[in-house]
Design a protein around this motif. Sequence first.
Motif, PDB file in Angstrom:
ATOM      1  N   PRO A   1      49.426  51.364  52.962  1.00 16.46           N
ATOM      2  CA  PRO A   1      50.010  50.229  53.676  1.00 16.46           C
ATOM      3  C   PRO A   1      49.067  49.692  54.753  1.00 16.46           C
ATOM      4  CG  PRO A   1      50.964  52.275  54.472  1.00 16.46           C
ATOM      5  CD  PRO A   1      50.070  52.646  53.322  1.00 16.46           C
ATOM      6  N   VAL A   2      49.038  48.373  54.887  1.00 10.27           N
ATOM      7  CA  VAL A   2      48.299  47.702  55.958  1.00 10.27           C
ATOM      8  C   VAL A   2      49.200  46.631  56.549  1.00 10.27           C
ATOM      9  CG1 VAL A   2      46.039  48.115  54.903  1.00 10.27           C
ATOM     10  CG2 VAL A   2      47.277  46.004  54.381  1.00 10.27           C
ATOM     11  N   THR A   3      48.904  46.206  57.760  1.00 13.48           N
ATOM     12  CA  THR A   3      49.662  45.124  58.391  1.00 13.48           C
ATOM     13  C   THR A   3      48.890  43.822  58.243  1.00 13.48           C
ATOM     14  OG1 THR A   3      48.680  45.656  60.546  1.00 13.48           O
ATOM     15  CG2 THR A   3      50.830  46.625  60.043  1.00 13.48           C
ATOM     16  N   VAL A   4      49.578  42.777  57.835  1.00 13.80           N
ATOM     17  CA  VAL A   4      48.976  41.456  57.670  1.00 13.80           C
ATOM     18  C   VAL A   4      49.898  40.415  58.289  1.00 13.80           C
ATOM     19  CG1 VAL A   4      47.786  42.113  55.552  1.00 13.80           C
ATOM     20  CG2 VAL A   4      50.042  41.086  55.408  1.00 13.80           C
ATOM     21  N   GLU A   5      49.321  39.271  58.618  1.00 15.02           N
ATOM     22  CA  GLU A   5      50.123  38.167  59.147  1.00 15.02           C
ATOM     23  C   GLU A   5      50.525  37.255  58.001  1.00 15.02           C
ATOM     24  OE1 GLU A   5      49.836  34.449  62.325  1.00 15.02           O
ATOM     25  OE2 GLU A   5      48.291  36.012  62.310  1.00 15.02           O
ATOM     26  N   GLU A   6      51.812  36.975  57.913  1.00 19.13           N
ATOM     27  CA  GLU A   6      52.327  36.135  56.844  1.00 19.13           C
ATOM     28  C   GLU A   6      53.424  35.235  57.402  1.00 19.13           C
ATOM     29  OE1 GLU A   6      54.761  37.576  53.280  1.00 19.13           O
ATOM     30  OE2 GLU A   6      52.728  37.404  52.463  1.00 19.13           O
ATOM     31  N   ASN A   7      53.192  33.927  57.316  1.00 15.83           N
ATOM     32  CA  ASN A   7      54.155  32.942  57.837  1.00 15.83           C
ATOM     33  C   ASN A   7      54.500  33.196  59.301  1.00 15.83           C
ATOM     34  OD1 ASN A   7      54.344  31.737  55.240  1.00 15.83           O
ATOM     35  ND2 ASN A   7      55.886  33.244  54.624  1.00 15.83           N
ATOM     36  N   GLY A   8      53.475  33.537  60.070  1.00 13.99           N
ATOM     37  CA  GLY A   8      53.675  33.744  61.497  1.00 13.99           C
ATOM     38  C   GLY A   8      54.274  35.076  61.855  1.00 13.99           C
ATOM     39  N   ARG A   9      54.476  35.960  60.876  1.00 10.41           N
ATOM     40  CA  ARG A   9      55.050  37.273  61.145  1.00 10.41           C
ATOM     41  C   ARG A   9      54.076  38.364  60.739  1.00 10.41           C
ATOM     42  NH1 ARG A   9      59.114  38.919  58.252  1.00 10.41           N
ATOM     43  NH2 ARG A   9      58.630  37.572  56.466  1.00 10.41           N
TER      44      ARG A   9
ATOM     45  N   SER B   1      34.362  43.906  50.315  1.00  4.58           N
ATOM     46  CA  SER B   1      33.813  44.367  51.590  1.00  4.58           C
ATOM     47  C   SER B   1      34.199  43.449  52.741  1.00  4.58           C
ATOM     48  CB  SER B   1      32.284  44.479  51.512  1.00  4.58           C
ATOM     49  OG  SER B   1      31.705  43.211  51.293  1.00  4.58           O
ATOM     50  N   GLY B   2      34.807  42.299  52.423  1.00  3.57           N
ATOM     51  CA  GLY B   2      35.267  41.381  53.455  1.00  3.57           C
ATOM     52  C   GLY B   2      36.736  41.602  53.777  1.00  3.57           C
ATOM     53  N   GLU B   3      37.364  40.547  54.272  1.00  6.14           N
ATOM     54  CA  GLU B   3      38.777  40.633  54.673  1.00  6.14           C
ATOM     55  C   GLU B   3      39.671  40.140  53.541  1.00  6.14           C
ATOM     56  OE1 GLU B   3      39.723  42.108  57.417  1.00  6.14           O
ATOM     57  OE2 GLU B   3      37.636  42.455  57.964  1.00  6.14           O
ATOM     58  N   MET B   4      39.704  40.870  52.467  1.00  4.41           N
ATOM     59  CA  MET B   4      40.482  40.483  51.296  1.00  4.41           C
ATOM     60  C   MET B   4      41.938  40.913  51.479  1.00  4.41           C
ATOM     61  SD  MET B   4      39.334  41.174  47.354  1.00  4.41           S
ATOM     62  CE  MET B   4      39.870  40.071  46.036  1.00  4.41           C
ATOM     63  N   LEU B   5      42.861  39.964  51.401  1.00  2.00           N
ATOM     64  CA  LEU B   5      44.276  40.265  51.595  1.00  2.00           C
ATOM     65  C   LEU B   5      44.850  40.966  50.361  1.00  2.00           C
ATOM     66  CD1 LEU B   5      45.442  36.917  53.223  1.00  2.00           C
ATOM     67  CD2 LEU B   5      45.046  39.104  54.374  1.00  2.00           C
ATOM     68  N   PRO B   6      45.903  41.761  50.547  1.00  4.40           N
ATOM     69  CA  PRO B   6      46.505  42.450  49.402  1.00  4.40           C
ATOM     70  C   PRO B   6      46.883  41.512  48.263  1.00  4.40           C
ATOM     71  CG  PRO B   6      47.345  43.376  51.434  1.00  4.40           C
ATOM     72  CD  PRO B   6      46.520  42.190  51.831  1.00  4.40           C
ATOM     73  N   ARG B   7      47.433  40.339  48.587  1.00  3.63           N
ATOM     74  CA  ARG B   7      47.841  39.422  47.516  1.00  3.63           C
ATOM     75  C   ARG B   7      46.630  38.916  46.731  1.00  3.63           C
ATOM     76  NH1 ARG B   7      49.094  36.312  52.187  1.00  3.63           N
ATOM     77  NH2 ARG B   7      47.629  34.585  52.532  1.00  3.63           N
ATOM     78  N   ASP B   8      45.476  38.761  47.423  1.00  6.42           N
ATOM     79  CA  ASP B   8      44.267  38.322  46.730  1.00  6.42           C
ATOM     80  C   ASP B   8      43.742  39.412  45.808  1.00  6.42           C
ATOM     81  OD1 ASP B   8      44.338  35.881  48.110  1.00  6.42           O
ATOM     82  OD2 ASP B   8      43.237  36.725  49.806  1.00  6.42           O
ATOM     83  N   VAL B   9      43.871  40.657  46.233  1.00  4.49           N
ATOM     84  CA  VAL B   9      43.454  41.775  45.378  1.00  4.49           C
ATOM     85  C   VAL B   9      44.326  41.819  44.128  1.00  4.49           C
ATOM     86  CG1 VAL B   9      43.167  44.277  45.226  1.00  4.49           C
ATOM     87  CG2 VAL B   9      42.623  43.092  47.362  1.00  4.49           C
ATOM     88  N   LEU B  10      45.627  41.636  44.308  1.00  3.35           N
ATOM     89  CA  LEU B  10      46.536  41.689  43.163  1.00  3.35           C
ATOM     90  C   LEU B  10      46.275  40.537  42.195  1.00  3.35           C
ATOM     91  CD1 LEU B  10      49.852  42.764  44.953  1.00  3.35           C
ATOM     92  CD2 LEU B  10      48.409  44.145  43.427  1.00  3.35           C
ATOM     93  N   ARG B  11      45.901  39.365  42.716  1.00  9.51           N
ATOM     94  CA  ARG B  11      45.564  38.251  41.829  1.00  9.51           C
ATOM     95  C   ARG B  11      44.332  38.568  40.985  1.00  9.51           C
ATOM     96  NH1 ARG B  11      46.207  34.749  46.566  1.00  9.51           N
ATOM     97  NH2 ARG B  11      48.314  33.860  46.590  1.00  9.51           N
TER      98      ARG B  11
ATOM     99  N   SER C   1      51.141  46.722  50.774  1.00  9.54           N
ATOM    100  CA  SER C   1      50.293  47.723  50.131  1.00  9.54           C
ATOM    101  C   SER C   1      48.963  47.095  49.747  1.00  9.54           C
ATOM    102  CB  SER C   1      50.992  48.276  48.882  1.00  9.54           C
ATOM    103  OG  SER C   1      52.175  48.951  49.231  1.00  9.54           O
ATOM    104  N   GLN C   2      47.860  47.725  50.194  1.00  6.97           N
ATOM    105  CA  GLN C   2      46.516  47.218  49.927  1.00  6.97           C
ATOM    106  C   GLN C   2      45.862  48.078  48.836  1.00  6.97           C
ATOM    107  OE1 GLN C   2      43.910  45.594  49.164  1.00  6.97           O
ATOM    108  NE2 GLN C   2      43.580  44.636  51.181  1.00  6.97           N
ATOM    109  N   PRO C   3      45.750  47.539  47.600  1.00  6.75           N
ATOM    110  CA  PRO C   3      45.216  48.351  46.496  1.00  6.75           C
ATOM    111  C   PRO C   3      43.767  48.791  46.680  1.00  6.75           C
ATOM    112  CG  PRO C   3      46.434  46.458  45.655  1.00  6.75           C
ATOM    113  CD  PRO C   3      46.260  46.237  47.132  1.00  6.75           C
ATOM    114  N   LEU C   4      43.018  48.124  47.568  1.00  8.29           N
ATOM    115  CA  LEU C   4      41.642  48.550  47.822  1.00  8.29           C
ATOM    116  C   LEU C   4      41.586  49.792  48.702  1.00  8.29           C
ATOM    117  CD1 LEU C   4      39.759  45.174  48.401  1.00  8.29           C
ATOM    118  CD2 LEU C   4      39.272  46.835  46.602  1.00  8.29           C
ATOM    119  N   PHE C   5      42.644  50.041  49.460  1.00  7.68           N
ATOM    120  CA  PHE C   5      42.736  51.232  50.301  1.00  7.68           C
ATOM    121  C   PHE C   5      43.603  52.233  49.546  1.00  7.68           C
ATOM    122  CE2 PHE C   5      42.213  48.735  54.550  1.00  7.68           C
ATOM    123  CZ  PHE C   5      40.940  48.387  54.162  1.00  7.68           C
TER     124      PHE C   5
END
Length: 307
Positions: A104-112, A180-190, A117-121
């Motif tokens: 699990p990681v914390t991300v900002e989504e719609n101001g929250r 190696s950059g700031e890839m969001l979990p949703r981008d990894v899943l795509r 879950s981050q599949p790279l971690f």
Amino acid sequence: MQEISRSYEIEPIGSTFTSIPEHVDILILAHVTDLSLGQAYLIDQFLLDRGRALILVDPASKAAAAASILAEDGRARSDLGILGETWGVRLSENAVADAPHALPVTVEENGRIVEQSQPLFIGVPTALMARDDLVTAPISRRINIGAPGALEAFPPDGLSFRALIRTDEAPSFIDAVEASGEMLPRDVLRAYDAEDGQLVLAGRLSGSLVSAFPDGPPTEQIADDVDEADPEDNSSPEIEADGPHLISSREPAELIIIADVDLLDDGFYIDPRSGAPVGGNANLILNAIDNLAGGADLLDLRSRAPD
């Protein structure tokens, strides 16, 4: 990884090294980049002579990329180079994601701020570690890793390779620069394109090595950029090899290779609030060093202690 210094004397070797101290018993190579041929030769000869090393490589080191101005400058990647080619062990070009064991990681989504879950971690469970090897069998917690690579092994005669840590059955390769950059979990899943079967994240190479330099030491001088070296300056350091040129192992070698460097980062396995470990990362490294040092008794004691 201050834990290592409590049990062993550590001698750092700078990136411009021209020799390896004679009293070194185990070589630890962690995200070594831009090795000259001369430095690769020194490592080659050390391993043929003393035959013990813990090697951590990474196609997409998050920590190294963060320390660089641009991830594209190659600092996020380290690999086995000419030595790996000789051993028949190759690091993948891209990073590995493993959705079933995403941390699990914390991300900002719609101001929250939300947890995702981050599949790279990857939190590798003990079920995916070799239970019959002294390096991984005593570990009772998951090992937390970040954007690791995968190891492929086709060892020549005289060498054997066994997997110590694997992914689950359907991992995916992810572009190393993006990972190696700031890839969001949703981008990894795509980008997730499941492989058919497990990938190897760490392994043990055992047996008789042969030199990656069968014709002897390279003639190059050790310099960051040979083209910029002053041809009139004879003070450039030369390779300082210890003893005669070796073409094969004096005794059977044991190399432990891990396809992730970020697991050394406290942020991956230490709870920042309590300071207590939440992963078995430190135990993995200490077990590996103990095993390479021949410290079976120490390893047995550590396996009975809480990790």
